[in-house]
Write a protein that holds these residues in place. Structure first.
Motif, PDB file in Angstrom:
ATOM      1  N   LEU A 154       0.824  -1.222   0.000  1.00  0.00           N
ATOM      2  CA  LEU A 154       0.000   0.000   0.000  1.00  0.00           C
ATOM      3  C   LEU A 154       0.849   1.258   0.000  1.00  0.00           C
ATOM      4  N   ILE A 155       2.149   1.080  -0.187  1.00  0.00           N
ATOM      5  CA  ILE A 155       3.060   2.219  -0.055  1.00  0.00           C
ATOM      6  C   ILE A 155       2.686   3.353  -1.007  1.00  0.00           C
ATOM      7  N   ASN A 156       2.117   3.007  -2.177  1.00  0.00           N
ATOM      8  CA  ASN A 156       1.729   4.065  -3.111  1.00  0.00           C
ATOM      9  C   ASN A 156       0.232   4.224  -3.217  1.00  0.00           C
ATOM     10  N   ASP A 157      -0.479   3.910  -2.134  1.00  0.00           N
ATOM     11  CA  ASP A 157      -1.922   4.130  -2.141  1.00  0.00           C
ATOM     12  C   ASP A 157      -2.194   5.619  -2.359  1.00  0.00           C
ATOM     13  N   GLY A 158      -3.274   5.916  -3.056  1.00  0.00           N
ATOM     14  CA  GLY A 158      -3.541   7.316  -3.377  1.00  0.00           C
ATOM     15  C   GLY A 158      -4.065   8.127  -2.211  1.00  0.00           C
ATOM     16  N   SER A 159      -4.474   7.473  -1.142  1.00  0.00           N
ATOM     17  CA  SER A 159      -5.096   8.231  -0.053  1.00  0.00           C
ATOM     18  C   SER A 159      -4.145   8.382   1.133  1.00  0.00           C
ATOM     19  N   PRO A 160      -3.883   9.625   1.551  1.00  0.00           N
ATOM     20  CA  PRO A 160      -2.966   9.835   2.688  1.00  0.00           C
ATOM     21  C   PRO A 160      -3.504   9.221   3.977  1.00  0.00           C
ATOM     22  N   VAL A 161      -4.828   9.144   4.093  1.00  0.00           N
ATOM     23  CA  VAL A 161      -5.407   8.538   5.306  1.00  0.00           C
ATOM     24  C   VAL A 161      -4.931   7.093   5.411  1.00  0.00           C
ATOM     25  N   VAL A 162      -4.911   6.408   4.269  1.00  0.00           N
ATOM     26  CA  VAL A 162      -4.480   5.007   4.273  1.00  0.00           C
ATOM     27  C   VAL A 162      -2.991   4.926   4.592  1.00  0.00           C
ATOM     28  N   ARG A 163      -2.206   5.820   3.987  1.00  0.00           N
ATOM     29  CA  ARG A 163      -0.755   5.726   4.221  1.00  0.00           C
ATOM     30  C   ARG A 163      -0.407   6.087   5.659  1.00  0.00           C
ATOM     31  N   LYS A 164      -1.156   7.007   6.266  1.00  0.00           N
ATOM     32  CA  LYS A 164      -0.902   7.317   7.679  1.00  0.00           C
ATOM     33  C   LYS A 164      -1.160   6.081   8.533  1.00  0.00           C
ATOM     34  N   ASP A 200      -7.991   6.848 -10.266  1.00  0.00           N
ATOM     35  CA  ASP A 200      -9.399   7.161 -10.055  1.00  0.00           C
ATOM     36  C   ASP A 200      -9.489   7.978  -8.768  1.00  0.00           C
ATOM     37  N   THR A 201      -9.861   9.257  -8.881  1.00  0.00           N
ATOM     38  CA  THR A 201      -9.826  10.106  -7.686  1.00  0.00           C
ATOM     39  C   THR A 201     -10.973   9.782  -6.735  1.00  0.00           C
ATOM     40  N   GLU A 202     -12.017   9.175  -7.254  1.00  0.00           N
ATOM     41  CA  GLU A 202     -13.134   8.789  -6.386  1.00  0.00           C
ATOM     42  C   GLU A 202     -12.653   7.708  -5.418  1.00  0.00           C
ATOM     43  N   LYS A 224      -4.938   3.620  -8.023  1.00  0.00           N
ATOM     44  CA  LYS A 224      -4.513   3.428  -9.406  1.00  0.00           C
ATOM     45  C   LYS A 224      -5.460   2.439 -10.050  1.00  0.00           C
ATOM     46  N   VAL A 225      -5.988   2.785 -11.254  1.00  0.00           N
ATOM     47  CA  VAL A 225      -6.899   1.828 -11.871  1.00  0.00           C
ATOM     48  C   VAL A 225      -6.272   1.153 -13.088  1.00  0.00           C
ATOM     49  N   GLN A 226      -5.216   1.763 -13.663  1.00  0.00           N
ATOM     50  CA  GLN A 226      -4.696   1.185 -14.900  1.00  0.00           C
ATOM     51  C   GLN A 226      -3.290   1.706 -15.148  1.00  0.00           C
TER      52      GLN A 226
END
Length: 1383
Positions: free
Chosen positions: A653-663, A1199-1201, A1205-1207
């Motif tokens: 998950l290191i490059n997950d798009g959501s900072p909440v997840v990375r925190k 996908d910002t929703e 990353k979707v593709q």
């Protein structure tokens, strides 16, 4: 094109377009506008809950003192004839005096026993002073700390005296003897309640208070003076907790009306229904109820405590009404004390309200202490009169003909009133009067369902409503209802309990004690329950197991883990989220739950949620896996293997798009780090050694030696807007405050402010979000060090480390943490920096103690490392360092290499004790300027100050025993210094769970504001959409007429930095201009600067692209930097401070060596030396997709929703992507590449066949490729050589070619007007129309003394207006437009 233009000018079509534009704005999705983006991720402030009875009390003993002396009237009262005679409903003259006295005493006891059957009752009939004393002292002795009641009937003795005495008798009843209230207080003690039924009773209340005051003063004197007689005696009780009820004021006589009992006050307090009905019959209005007589009242059928009978129902209604009046009139704390603390006191006070109503009608005013506001005129009494009226009117037929009793409509009507309040009211208003009645109704099966429904709707109004309901006393009722098996109550009870626990989680204990958790387990396990009710049930269970061991055990036995695991993949996202949180909490520090999870392979089942489309669900899964590995129990090989598996899953998950997840990810990994501390220390040391031995060629400008600014320069660098937490600096970032804050910030040691120049500004010395922050001490690993480690760490030398087979896991996780420490979102990098430094600190401490052991006890043994090519450790900012090396305030010798000690020695060894023999003084605070030379040893690095305690330097023992006592005391065994780090890491959390719980505390049933047509939010949106339609309409008229020239300069200003990217806002007159690491906003209509703030990218990176998201509504600005990071900002260019909404690593594998670093005159020439295209992006508002590419071999779609990353589309080329353009209707993406090719991708197809077309007609770097957003739109592409080519998406070669100037540095294409503008090396701008004709050539600045334009660094057209923005290397930013008459 011509045909289109003709069509568009026809009025009908134009009109339709305009209306449609509005509709399309409403339908466009908004990006990054969820709660997680707009709120701070933290729980709500806990409301102080005052509803719990801190001291529930019981009245355990009752003294009934009757001074009647039947047959002898006291001398000071002249009685009327006839006169009121009944005492306790007995006529004393109807039997012998002694018998009468005993019967009355027995009756009074019975009347009291109705209210408190379990108390000890002692009668004292016509007593002497001694008998009263003996009675009171014995009752107090038995009652201990509980309450005692003293009932005094003084109808047969004189009235109380002004001196504070009541009267009793002598032994042979020849005299009245005074009894001082002072003595009575002493015997009765506290807490007590006194009831006085006699004339002038108010005098007693006054005297009582005076004596109580006198006692307090005596106590104060005794406390000061030890020789005072009171000082030796046991402390007399305080009279604060005493309650008094008196029949009348000090000057009033009791009513003598023969129709009333003589002890009217006692009757009201102990037989309220009887007296209330009699009084009702005596009123004139009773004549309206035919056939009701006093005799009939005696025959009312039923029992007081049976609510189904007429008498019982009246009693129930009376209780509800008096409770309601009290709740509405009394202050909350007084209500709690009198009506909720003690059953008997509550009953007496409810009945006292009746006494006030009845006795006032006979000119008597009952008195109480504490005093109550008047209640006799309250509107609810009319409801009581109506209920009595309805009941009595049925009496004759019930008694004579035996007809059935019709129940009162009272409760149904009150519920309707409550419902009206709920549906009609506004938010800020008085609480509903009927709340206590709703409580009463919960007892009745008839109304229970409706009452629970209304109660739920009330609690939904928000935490204030929950607090009100709890203060009324709802808790025991809803707790009891959990024992009900009725299915129809389930959804209501679950809703109510979710609301209660969201506001006051301390109820977890009560639930477990009463087995309430089983109720919610059964709801959760019931597949027929709708998802939202199961969500609330699992939320309740998550609260029950939260940090509460008893709750964890109870739920584990109730099979919670298995039930939760079954629902992990429920389609309802909120349920998935809370199931994961609940699992994470049940095995948090509870090992048997963890093993139960292992047996059910819970961790593997949670893995599927790590790729959930909803970021909050991913977060919850990370949280659950984090607490899963964070258990501190003994480790077996099995559990270690599991931990490693979990760690490697999380690492993805290191490059997950959501900072909440990375925190959440950092926190989860920190649990792992705590578990395997020694392994991580080994890895840390290895990395630190490695980093020290590499002299990395810095990616910064070649003028800087090493990878940091030399120390001597550091004070000159304005630490203007280093990113720390984006809050402290935010004040400094806005244009309005910039200069002011610079003056404050730049007072370096010498005190001279540093000259402010744009050049200085952009070299802000570090991107670390932690360095400049005022709340922390020095870090061992600076941001630069960590960043260098991240870029250097080669596997080769690390392999030497891998003695243990699984060591690579720790290395991988260390890398992940290094990566997260460089996260573009400051909160994430802050957390990761804390974890890394915590370990680095321990590693260096352990390594040092090891060296001390090796070298005997000499403290100076290990020489400071001579390698000055190691990093200069950046301790809290530049000024600190110059202080440290220049002010040895404690008189100890300066360190050999204070500014460049290498990492392993970074905790500098304290010097040998100096002659004075004292260790250096502790530093006074975290930001203390007397930071001693041995600063780091005196203050072990960085433990944040939690919640404003003393800075962490005070949490460490100041003793130096680990150095002084020689080898046997290494820091390793000592373990006292490092502990705060460990504790800190264990308490690390993100607030996600508490923040998620806020959902249940907020109104769920209310229409959200944005859907409310009348709300301000909605009106503002309407206004914005009308503005958008106007801009589209007006600009369209201009572009349709055709733009013949474009050289009218409408704006020019000097930008703070060299413009590298410009972007017009589509509808506001606002333009964003980015330089290397900051963004400036200009209002081009007014010509003024709106804002200027720091983007927060590390200084070897630059901003290479910008996009407005949600431009049609609440705009956000996206910035992309050439290290692949994306940042999104809000609140810019208005009167608020810019805030980062989110940030993430859009492209993780940007090739760092090829990044463009130094800014040369040309942006797009001489690529070979200068590095790649940076990062390029294109944004599709309609789908919420963001295309990203650049110096990589893929196009990555986000996908910002879902914030993921979707593709990944492989470009199939060996060169970088320089330009992206997409068309959502056709799912096409066009990319221009550095090798001159233009490639078309269809993103609906698989990665191998998605490249549908490649054009190789350009011979050089493509500056721009543009896909027209129309059904048959062309591709227009331009290369550095100036050849413009038009392609049709289906044709294999270009359909048209135009030649413009050679040596292009910048180019843009106007999407509406078919113009394109070229900026070149030769310092001029040429504007062409679609036929290739030059319509304008711009070479000089207008009115700026005719000065020549600098080399063009960037160009951009407005998406609608015919405006062209031009940024050049001489810092100037200008905007050109079509002729005025056109505009």
């Amino acid at each position: 094109m011509k045909m289109d233009a003709e069509l568009l000018s026809s009025p009908a079509v134009g009109l339709a377009e305009e209306e449609e534009a509005d509709i399309s704005d409403w339908n466009l999705p908004l990006a990054f506008m969820k709660k997680r983006h707009s709120e701070k991720i933290e729980g709500s402030k806990a409301l102080a809950q005052s509803w719990r009875m801190k001291d529930r009390m019981k009245t355990v003993s009752v003294a009934l003192v009757l001074c009647l002396n039947v047959g002898v009237d006291p001398p000071d009262v002249v009685k009327t004839s006839p006169c009121a005679r009944l005492e306790c409903w007995i006529d004393p003259l109807s039997m012998s005096p002694q018998k009468a006295l005993e019967t009355i005493g027995a009756n009074l006891q019975k009347q009291y026993e109705n209210w408190q059957p379990r108390a000890r009752y002692k009668q004292s009939l016509d007593p002497t002073v001694d008998e009263v004393k003996k009675l009171c002292t014995s009752l107090r002795r038995n009652a201990k700390e509980e309450r005692v009641l003293f009932h005094y009937n003084g109808h047969g003795v004189p009235r109380p005296t002004v001196n504070g005495e009541i009267w009793v008798f002598n032994k042979n009843y020849t005299q009245y003897i005074p009894l001082s209230i002072y003595d009575l207080q002493t015997w009765m003690g506290s807490p007590s309640i006194f009831v006085y039924d006699c004339s002038n009773a108010g005098i007693i209340v006054k005297s009582f208070k005076q004596f109580a005051l006198q006692r307090e003063q005596e106590l104060e004197v005794a406390a000061i003076n030890p020789n005072h007689p009171l000082a030796q005696m046991p402390l007399p009780p305080s009279m604060k907790n005493c309650i008094q009820l008196a029949a009348c004021e000090a000057t009033e006589l009791l009513p003598m009306n023969p129709d009333l009992p003589a002890d009217l006050f006692t009757s009201c307090l102990t037989t309220p229904i009887k007296i209330a009905l009699r009084w009702f019959c005596m009123q004139k209005s009773a004549k309206l109820v035919p056939g009701v007589t006093l005799d009939l009242i005696e025959k009312i059928p039923g029992r007081l405590n049976d609510r189904r009978t007429p008498l019982g129902e009246l009693n129930w209604i009376f209780t509800a009404i008096t409770d309601t009046i009290a709740w509405n009139v009394l202050p909350r704390d007084l209500f709690q004390k009198l009506f909720r603390q003690d059953l008997l006191v509550a009953s007496l006070f409810r009945n006292f309200l009746l006494a006030e109503r009845i006795m006032r009608s006979y000119n008597c005013t009952p008195v109480s202490s504490p005093r109550l506001p008047p209640t006799y005129m309250h509107a609810m009494w009319q409801a009581w009169d109506l209920a009595v009226d309805i009941c009595l009117s049925q009496l004759p037929t019930i008694i004579e003909e035996g007809t059935a009793f019709r129940h009162s409509p009272f409760f149904a009507e009150q519920l309707t009133a409550f419902q009206v309040w709920l549906t009609m009211g506004v938010e800020n208003r008085n609480p509903p009067e009927q709340l206590p009645i709703v409580l009463q109704v919960l007892l009745s099966q008839v109304h229970r369902l409706r009452a629970l429904d209304l109660l739920g709707r009330f609690l939904d109004l928000g935490p204030w409503a929950v607090s009100l309901a709890l203060s009324v006393g709802i808790f025991p009722y809803v707790l009891k209802l959990l024992q009900s098996s009725a299915r129809e109550l389930r959804p209501l009870l679950v809703f109510i309990w979710a609301k209660i626990l969201a506001v006051d989680s301390s109820c977890q204990a009560d639930l477990v004690k009463d087995n309430g958790h089983k109720y919610f387990l059964s709801v959760l396990a019931d597949p027929y329950m709708p998802a939202e009710h199961r969500t609330m049930a699992v939320f309740i269970l998550a609260v029950i197991v939260n940090n509460y061991n008893t709750g964890q055990e109870a739920c584990l036995q109730g099979n919670l883990i298995a039930i939760c695991l079954e629902q992990l993949n429920d389609p309802h996202p909120l349920l998935r989220q809370w199931v994961a949180i609940c699992l994470g909490r049940i095995w948090q520090n509870f090992d048997s739950a963890r093993w139960c999870g292992v047996r059910d392979s819970a961790h593997e089942k949670l893995y599927s949620l790590l790729s959930d489309p909803i970021p909050e669900v991913r977060c919850a899964a990370v949280f659950a896996l984090g607490t899963f590995v964070g258990n501190s129990a003994e480790r077996t090989d099995h559990s270690t293997t599991i931990d490693h598996n979990v760690a490697m899953m999380l690492a993805q998950l290191i490059n997950d798009g959501s900072p909440v997840v990375r925190k959440e990810l950092v926190v989860a990994l920190s649990h792992l780090v705590v578990q395997y501390e020694s392994n991580f220390c080994t890895v840390a040391l290895q990395f630190m050694e490695e980093e020290k031995n590499y002299a990395v060629p810095s990616p910064a400008n070649s003028t800087e030696p090493g990878n940091l600014t030399p120390v001597k320069d550091s004070p000159a660098i304005p630490r203007l807007r280093s990113v720390n937490s984006y809050t402290n600096i935010r004040a400094a970032t806005t244009a309005r405050n910039l200069n002011k804050s610079l003056q404050n910030l730049n007072l370096n040691e010498e005190g001279g402010p540093v000259a402010f120049s744009p050049g200085n500004l952009s070299t802000s010395s570090s991107a670390s979000s932690t360095l400049g922050s005022p709340d922390n001490d020095e870090y061992i690993l600076s941001f630069e060090t960590i960043d260098k480690m991240r870029r250097v760490s080669s596997y080769s030398s690390l392999n030497s480390l891998i003695g243990v087979s699984f060591n690579s896991v720790y290395t991988q996780i260390w890398r992940v943490l290094l990566h997260l420490a460089a996260d573009p979102f400051p909160e994430v990098s802050d957390l990761a920096m804390k974890v890394l430094n915590s370990i680095a600190y321990k590693a260096t401490m352990n390594a040092r103690s090891q060296r001390i052991l090796d070298c005997g006890s000499s403290t100076q043994s290990a020489p400071a490392s001579p390698t000055s090519k190691g990093t200069h450790i950046h301790q809290a900012g530049a000024p600190h360092r110059s202080k440290r090396s220049s002010s040895p305030s404690s008189g100890s010798p300066p360190m050999p290499s204070a500014s460049s000690s290498s990492l392993t020695n970074e905790v500098p060894k304290p010097p040998a004790r100096d002659s004075s023999g004292g260790a250096p003084p502790p530093s006074s605070s975290a930001s203390s300027s007397t930071s001693t030379v041995t600063g780091t040893a005196a203050r072990p690095p960085y433990t944040p100050t939690l919640g404003g305690q003393a800075p962490h330097s005070h949490q460490f023992p100041r003793t130096r025993k680990m150095f002084d006592k020689g080898p046997e005391h290494g820091a390793g065994e000592d373990g006292d210094e490092p502990t705060p780090h460990k504790n800190y890491m264990q308490t690390m959390q993100t607030g996600l769970c508490d923040w998620s719980a806020k959902y249940f505390a907020q109104p769920v049933m209310k229409i959200p504001e944005e859907h409310d047509v009348e709300s301000q939010v909605r009106k503002e949106r309407e206004w914005r959409f009308l503005r958008n339609a106007r801009v589209r309409r007006q600009s369209q008229r201009i572009t349709q007429r055709g733009v013949a020239r474009l050289d009218d300069q409408i704006f020019i200003n000097r930008n703070p930095g060299v413009p590298s990217v410009v972007k017009f806002h589509p509808f506001n007159p606002c333009i964003a201009v980015a330089d290397k690491d900051s963004i400036c906003f200009w209002d081009w209509e007014k010509g003024e600067r709106l804002d200027y703030f720091y983007n927060g990218n590390p200084r070897y990176t630059r901003i290479t692209a910008m996009e407005y998201l949600n431009g049609h509504d609440c705009s956000l600005l996206l910035t992309a930097t050439d290290d692949g990071a994306l940042r999104i900002w809000k609140n810019f260019a208005d009167q608020r401070n810019p805030e980062m909404v989110t940030a993430w690593q859009g492209l993780s594998d940007m090739l760092p060596t090829t990044r463009g670093l130094a800014r040369r005159v040309s942006i797009y020439l001489d690529r070979s030396k200068q590095g790649g295209a940076g990062m390029v992006v294109d944004w599709e508002q309609e789908t919420g997709l963001l295309m990203t590419s650049g110096d990589v071999r893929i196009i990555r779609i986000w996908d910002t929703e879902r914030e993921m990353k979707v593709q990944d589309i492989p470009t199939g080329a060996d060169s970088c992507v320089t330009s992206l353009s997409c068309d959502p209707q056709r799912s096409l993406i066009v990319a221009g590449l550095g090798d001159g090719s233009v490639r078309v991708y269809d993103r609906r197809m698989g990665p191998n066949e998605c490249r549908v077309m490649t054009y190789r007609e350009h011979g050089a770097w493509v500056v721009k490729a543009h896909l027209q957003r129309e059904t048959e739109g062309h591709i227009i592409s331009v290369s550095v050589n100036g050849d413009v080519r038009f392609f049709e998406t289906r044709a294999p070669e270009s359909v048209n070619v135009l030649q413009t100037v050679k040596g292009l540095t910048a180019l843009d294409i106007h999407p509406q007007a078919n113009l394109f503008a070229c900026g070149s090396m030769n310092q001029f701008i040429a504007v062409y129309n679609s036929n290739g004709d030059v319509i304008s050539n711009i070479k000089y600045y207008d009115g700026f003394m005719g000065q020549r334009i600098g080399a063009i660094s960037c160009l951009a057209f407005h998406p609608y207006w015919p405006h062209l923005a031009v940024g050049s290397n001489d810092y100037y930013m200008s905007i050109y437009s079509a002729e005025k008459r056109l505009r």
